[in-house]
Design an enzyme around this catalytic site. Sequence first.
Site, PDB file in Angstrom:
ATOM      1  N   SER A   1       0.854  -1.307   0.193  1.00  0.00           N
ATOM      2  CA  SER A   1       0.133   0.017  -0.223  1.00  0.00           C
ATOM      3  C   SER A   1       0.830   1.425  -0.024  1.00  0.00           C
ATOM      4  CB  SER A   1      -1.108  -0.049   1.214  1.00  0.00           C
ATOM      5  OG  SER A   1      -0.287   0.126   2.337  1.00  0.00           O
TER       6      SER A   1
ATOM      7  N   LYS B   1       0.040   4.691   6.446  1.00  0.00           N
ATOM      8  CA  LYS B   1      -0.762   5.635   5.116  1.00  0.00           C
ATOM      9  C   LYS B   1      -0.043   6.941   5.425  1.00  0.00           C
ATOM     10  CE  LYS B   1      -3.674   2.455   3.987  1.00  0.00           C
ATOM     11  NZ  LYS B   1      -3.172   1.485   3.232  1.00  0.00           N
TER      12      LYS B   1
END
Length: 153
Positions: free
Chosen positions: A20, A77
């Site tokens: 990710s 993130k």
Amino acid sequence: LTAAFVLSQLVSLFFIPSKSMDPTLEVGDVLVVEKVTPRFHTRNNIGDVVLFTPNERLRDIVSSSGGRISDRDLFVKRVAAGPGDDVSVDSTGSVRVNGNPAPGKRDLCDAEPLRLIEKYIQPLDQVKMPEDDVFVMGDCSSVSVGSRVWGPL
């Protein structure tokens, strides 16, 4: 033993388990996470890389796809929008912040050929981020399950 306890309160190791954040953080990379500053500094800035405990919606997504999350698991993130920013997500997963494309490059990895992420994307009309929330995304948007799937953090 005391020294090990003190050290565990100051830093921890985090292994990157997925693509990710690729290529910024690659699968298998190890982060040394300093734990003191967040206790005194709570505001994250756009562009900051953050580690966090998954919220209930994210836990549901992982478990429904056959994965497991322990109480110790963290996700990583990048902050794309902060408190007071206007955020929208279209049906393709493109994110706009204050009317402009989300800051930073988001397609830094090879596209996932089956585009499985698209079934999870939740289109969002323009919403003002609440005072204590941030909108987070991975650097590899074709595989990253971030706020465009489970909402603000």
